[in-house]
Design a protein around this motif. Structure first.
Motif, PDB file in Angstrom:
ATOM      1  N   ARG A   3       0.848  -1.185   0.000  1.00  0.00           N
ATOM      2  CA  ARG A   3       0.000   0.000   0.000  1.00  0.00           C
ATOM      3  C   ARG A   3       0.884   1.235   0.000  1.00  0.00           C
ATOM      4  NH1 ARG A   3      -5.294  -0.809   0.860  1.00  0.00           N
ATOM      5  NH2 ARG A   3      -5.896  -2.901   1.497  1.00  0.00           N
ATOM      6  N   ARG A 318      -3.508   0.074  -7.708  1.00  0.00           N
ATOM      7  CA  ARG A 318      -4.856   0.346  -7.224  1.00  0.00           C
ATOM      8  C   ARG A 318      -5.081   1.850  -7.097  1.00  0.00           C
ATOM      9  NH1 ARG A 318      -9.853  -1.840  -7.251  1.00  0.00           N
ATOM     10  NH2 ARG A 318     -11.121  -1.059  -5.514  1.00  0.00           N
ATOM     11  N   ASP A 319      -6.074   2.352  -7.822  1.00  0.00           N
ATOM     12  CA  ASP A 319      -6.474   3.748  -7.745  1.00  0.00           C
ATOM     13  C   ASP A 319      -7.769   3.799  -6.946  1.00  0.00           C
ATOM     14  OD1 ASP A 319      -7.398   6.298  -8.112  1.00  0.00           O
ATOM     15  OD2 ASP A 319      -7.245   6.308 -10.293  1.00  0.00           O
ATOM     16  N   LEU A 320      -7.673   4.261  -5.688  1.00  0.00           N
ATOM     17  CA  LEU A 320      -8.855   4.273  -4.839  1.00  0.00           C
ATOM     18  C   LEU A 320      -9.741   5.491  -5.076  1.00  0.00           C
ATOM     19  CD1 LEU A 320      -7.698   2.825  -1.417  1.00  0.00           C
ATOM     20  CD2 LEU A 320      -8.742   1.700  -3.365  1.00  0.00           C
ATOM     21  N   ARG A 323     -11.514   3.725  -7.718  1.00  0.00           N
ATOM     22  CA  ARG A 323     -11.814   2.385  -7.189  1.00  0.00           C
ATOM     23  C   ARG A 323     -11.639   1.304  -8.254  1.00  0.00           C
ATOM     24  NH1 ARG A 323     -17.184   3.506  -3.392  1.00  0.00           N
ATOM     25  NH2 ARG A 323     -16.213   5.144  -2.114  1.00  0.00           N
TER      26      ARG A 323
END
Length: 372
Positions: A3, A318-320, A323
């Protein structure tokens, strides 16, 4: 799963998930394979500026252009010159020309995402090159492990500081609109944060510099330094251009070479500063590898070989904000200190004649760097 945490102001996580197995950037589609006769495939490339780093025009442009030419694919490569409106207008023109794929290095996540939405409406795939547009719709992302780049900078600074307790640190960071700059800062904080928390080091101030502007960086650093009564023991400079600005101020105050300064990009002037002793380290990111990976992806996508392009990806980012997972290729970087500059010459990253000119000649001779 790793992360990567962005600044609290954005509250965004970007996660890189490595694929199982040892996949390289090679694959079904090679830049060395010519396009079928009669095909007219056009790839559009938008580079960000000429000021944040010399790499965009001196390295990325010729490397990408050469790869597309060898593959028999036409390319149009433009530079936005650090202008968000120009970035958008270049993209509009490329979309109207019907490029088969758009390769972009966004100036900001918002501007990049806007262009990507337009491209998506026109059915044109997008590859984010070096910088990701959080909240965007890019199909692929090619870059370096930028969190690790920041860690390398911080570790380099600590080595240069040695065991000196209570050192006062100033951080001159990159553009606040550049997600890479945020990741560099986050990586640095992973290493330096515990030192600040325990008072082993004292953070004087951390300041982002709009557009990576070295002139602004110089003024900001001088203001911070003067506000701290001229006291500083180490400087995190996010790239070599900002490091050069910091060194100018330190030199005027008789502190150049006495205060460790980090950098990034392993530019010619950055490496000369490292050899001179004014800059304690830089970070070499193999631009050739990044350009090659991006070209391979773009060529496969332009030819409609989506499965081949997918095979080139080594994981997901991962592009939050949006999403979603973005198929990615993330490459490694290398810290460069004075004793490692010779290795970059051996790899032909920099020419010894350029590196060793003028006052650096004696340093090159000392380190066994032969001028060809």
């Amino acid at each position: 799963m790793r992360r990567l945490r962005r600044a609290a102001a954005c509250a965004v996580l970007v996660t890189f998930v490595a694929s199982c197995g040892a996949k390289g950037t090679g694959g079904a589609s090679s830049p060395g394979t010519a396009a079928p006769a009669g095909d007219k495939l056009l790839v559009g490339v938008i580079l960000p500026d000429r000021e944040s780093s010399t790499r965009w025009e001196e390295q990325d442009r010729p490397l990408l252009a050469s790869a597309f030419t060898v593959a028999g694919i036409e390319s149009v490569i433009e530079n936005a010159g650090g202008d968000e409106a120009k970035f958008a207008s270049i993209a509009d023109e490329m979309i109207q020309r019907g490029v088969k794929v758009l390769l972009t290095t966004p100036l900001s996540t918002e501007g990049g995402a806007t262009v990507e939405r337009k491209a998506k409406q026109a059915g044109i795939p997008v590859i984010n090159y070096d910088r990701i547009s959080l909240g965007g719709t890019a199909d692929y992302y090619v870059s370096f492990d930028n969190l690790n780049v920041g860690e390398l900078q911080a570790e380099g600074l600590l080595r240069c500081l040695g065991d000196k307790p209570g050192g006062q640190i100033i951080e001159i960071q990159g553009a606040p609109t550049d997600n890479n700059a945020t990741l560099f800062a986050d990586g640095q904080r992973r290493v330096l944060g515990p030192k600040y928390d325990s008072n082993a080091l004292r953070l004087v101030k951390s300041q982002a510099i709009d557009k990576w502007d070295p002139v602004l960086g110089k003024a900001v650093f001088e203001q911070i330094l003067n506000g701290n009564s001229g006291r500083v023991d180490g400087v995190i400079a996010a790239n070599d251009r900002l490091a050069s600005s910091v060194i100018e101020v330190l030199r005027a105050k008789g502190l150049a070479g006495r205060v460790p300064v980090t950098g990034q990009d392993a530019t010619l002037e950055g490496l000369r500063a490292v050899l001179r002793g004014d800059q304690c380290m830089t970070v070499h990111k193999p631009i050739r590898d990044e350009a090659d990976a991006a070209a391979r992806l773009a060529i496969a996508v332009a030819r409609g070989d989506i499965s081949g392009a997918d095979d080139l990806a080594t994981g997901n980012t991962r592009d939050l904000v949006s999403r979603r997972d973005v198929k990615s290729v993330l490459l490694g970087a290398e810290p460069i200190t004075r004793d490692k500059v010779r290795g970059l010459v051996a790899k032909n990253v920099v020419k010894s004649a350029d590196l060793c000119a003028g006052d650096i000649a004696s340093d090159c001779e000392e380190l066994g760097i032969l001028v060809n």
